[in-house]
Scaffold this motif. Structure first.
Motif, PDB file in Angstrom:
ATOM      1  N   MET A  66       0.795  -1.215   0.145  1.00 16.52           N
ATOM      2  CA  MET A  66      -0.041   0.126   0.170  1.00 16.52           C
ATOM      3  C   MET A  66       0.805   1.273  -0.139  1.00 16.52           C
ATOM      4  N   LEU A  67       0.828   2.032  -1.075  1.00 16.18           N
ATOM      5  CA  LEU A  67       1.609   3.500  -1.227  1.00 16.18           C
ATOM      6  C   LEU A  67       0.908   4.733  -1.577  1.00 16.18           C
ATOM      7  N   PHE A  68       1.567   5.439  -1.359  1.00 20.90           N
ATOM      8  CA  PHE A  68       0.522   6.830  -1.144  1.00 20.90           C
ATOM      9  C   PHE A  68       0.940   7.620  -2.655  1.00 20.90           C
ATOM     10  N   PRO A  72      -1.693  -1.424  -6.432  1.00 19.78           N
ATOM     11  CA  PRO A  72      -1.404  -1.345  -7.922  1.00 19.78           C
ATOM     12  C   PRO A  72      -2.533  -1.624  -8.844  1.00 19.78           C
ATOM     13  N   TRP A  73      -3.507  -2.249  -8.373  1.00 20.43           N
ATOM     14  CA  TRP A  73      -4.898  -2.680  -9.260  1.00 20.43           C
ATOM     15  C   TRP A  73      -5.388  -1.265  -9.679  1.00 20.43           C
ATOM     16  N   LYS A  81      -0.811 -10.596 -16.971  1.00 19.58           N
ATOM     17  CA  LYS A  81      -2.230 -10.752 -16.861  1.00 19.58           C
ATOM     18  C   LYS A  81      -2.885  -9.951 -15.593  1.00 19.58           C
ATOM     19  N   THR A  82      -2.436  -9.789 -14.482  1.00 21.04           N
ATOM     20  CA  THR A  82      -2.745  -9.237 -13.338  1.00 21.04           C
ATOM     21  C   THR A  82      -2.379  -7.789 -13.160  1.00 21.04           C
ATOM     22  N   LYS A  83      -1.311  -7.450 -13.467  1.00 23.39           N
ATOM     23  CA  LYS A  83      -0.537  -6.117 -12.992  1.00 23.39           C
ATOM     24  C   LYS A  83      -0.115  -5.901 -11.783  1.00 23.39           C
ATOM     25  N   MET A  84      -0.190  -7.320 -10.973  1.00 20.87           N
ATOM     26  CA  MET A  84       0.035  -7.272  -9.524  1.00 20.87           C
ATOM     27  C   MET A  84       1.507  -7.942  -9.273  1.00 20.87           C
ATOM     28  N   PHE A 141       4.970   3.262 -12.360  1.00 17.87           N
ATOM     29  CA  PHE A 141       3.944   2.860 -11.422  1.00 17.87           C
ATOM     30  C   PHE A 141       4.370   1.604 -10.744  1.00 17.87           C
ATOM     31  N   PHE A 142       4.409   0.408 -11.955  1.00 20.15           N
ATOM     32  CA  PHE A 142       4.697  -0.788 -11.274  1.00 20.15           C
ATOM     33  C   PHE A 142       6.069  -0.866 -10.684  1.00 20.15           C
TER      34      PHE A 142
END
Length: 416
Positions: free
Chosen positions: A139-141, A259-260, A334-337, A358-359
């Protein structure tokens, strides 16, 4: 000729010993389902002796409710994903899942191969590993750099005190507020506000001690967090109601998220995203500058149920999936996670994803992302946190340290 002999041997083995059929429940997430359908299809083509059927976790109030109902009725799958650490502790407590330690050296080799030795230790329940973590979303700001520049800031604030100073220049207490501090009133929202702040302030210390079954967040770190939350509401630097999409509409300049949200935001607010700067959660002013900032990990994993008749076959499949780094590459595609790996920032296999700023920000923070406390009463505890901690702080019902003291007392009663 050799291929024909191998094929005949497999067919003969299936005829003589029977085909193993396994049921795998996946998360009700289309992107994750797409990943699993791809790898299971490959497996099923290669391994006719062990066939896997995919089913989505049945619709219910929650995945946890659906799984507990299935266990109680004798209809549990052989294995499933979408298990957070607190729920895993509950399942382990009732003897519903199998520890991966049962697979001995093969399990340890998988942990080393997938580079998750430190990550998986955070999932240890009473000395054993009941969960194979799949992904870890720190969890990031997110900060609006354009709004920061309007008040003379080139970089986001790092500490609570810096946020107060920024707030004096930006927030008017009516139409503009500095940041979203409280995520909501649902039990799971505590992961994305108080628990995230506490992990950051305490250097990753667990907010609950599972072994002693008592609250940890009544310490000095917890005191600093509640004073921060209280001050933000007291000075109207934040508010209970901020409206829809306040970050993108410029009502607030910061929020916490995972990231979602990246792809959705890029498509929905393409003019805002170039101005987004991502940072770890804020910390107290005395937090060492050279120390990494820890945060909450929205992290889920896979478990094998005790009712499974062929747990070794399940592990064989999971070992096949996660020993191959290309499957984690596929997972990201597939998920970007971020996968639950410690080498995302250094492994060449993931270098193409690091061009996405971002990723990259999320991947670099995976080693410092901590999953929920390994306690079997997660929902009860976090509902109590909402009632006795968050709501009184939001509505300024008492002094912050008195509120904290009462919340600790009430939650300790639940743990006793």
């Amino acid at each position: 000729m050799k291929k024909l002999i191998v094929l005949l041997a497999v067919i003969i083995g299936i005829v003589l010993f029977g085909q193993v059929k396994l049921t795998f429940w996946t998360a009700p997430n289309p992107l994750q389902e797409e990943f699993w359908k791809t790898v299971v299809s490959q497996w099923n083509q290669q391994r006719k002796d062990i066939q896997i059927e995919i089913q989505t976790i049945p619709a219910a109030g929650s995945s946890e409710e659906a799984i507990l109902t299935a266990i109680a009725s004798g209809n549990a799958p052989d294995f499933s994903e979408n298990i957070f650490s607190g729920f895993a502790a509950q399942l382990a407590d009732i003897g519903a899942i199998v520890p991966f330690d049962n697979f001995g050296a093969d399990f340890q080799k998988l942990v080393e191969t997938r580079k998750m030795k430190n990550i998986i230790e955070k999932w240890k329940i009473k000395g054993k590993h009941y969960v194979l973590p799949i992904y870890s979303n720190p969890m990031l700001f997110w900060w609006r750099s354009d709004l920061l520049k309007q008040v003379g800031y080139n970089n986001p604030p790092r500490t609570y005190e810096e946020i107060y100073e920024l707030s004096k220049k930006f927030a008017d207490g009516k139409k503009k507020f500095t940041m979203q501090v409280i995520a909501g009133r649902n039990w799971w929202d505590r992961w994305f506000d108080f628990i995230t702040f506490y992990y950051a302030a305490s250097g990753g210390n667990s907010y609950i001690d599972p072994a002693k079954r008592k609250v940890n967040f009544g310490d000095t770190s917890g005191e600093k967090v509640v004073n921060f939350i209280y001050s933000m509401f007291q000075n109207k630097y934040t508010a209970v109601e901020l409206g829809d999409n306040p970050f993108y509409k410029g009502v607030i300049m910061a929020k916490v998220t995972g990231p979602w949200e990246i792809n959705w935001a890029l498509q929905t607010f393409p003019n805002v995203m170039p101005n987004v700067v991502i940072t770890p959660p804020p910390v107290p002013s005395d937090y060492p500058k050279d120390k990494p900032v820890y945060t909450f990990a929205d992290s889920k994993g896979i478990v094998i149920y005790s009712s499974c008749k062929n747990p070794k076959a399940v592990f064989e499949f999971l070992n096949w999936v996660f020993s191959n780094v290309q499957n984690d590459v596929l997972w990201i595609e597939k998920t970007k996670m971020p996968p639950a790996r410690e080498d995302l920032a250094t492994n060449p296999a993931f270098s193409k994803f690091m061009t996405d700023r971002f990723f990259k920000a999320y991947a670099e923070n995976v080693p410092y992302a901590v999953p929920p406390a390994l306690i079997d009463k997660t929902i009860d505890i976090q509902q109590a946190m909402t009632t006795h901690l968050i709501e009184p702080l939001m509505y300024l019902k008492g002094k912050p340290l008195d509120i904290l003291k009462k919340a600790v007392s009430e939650i300790n009663k639940l743990l006793f």
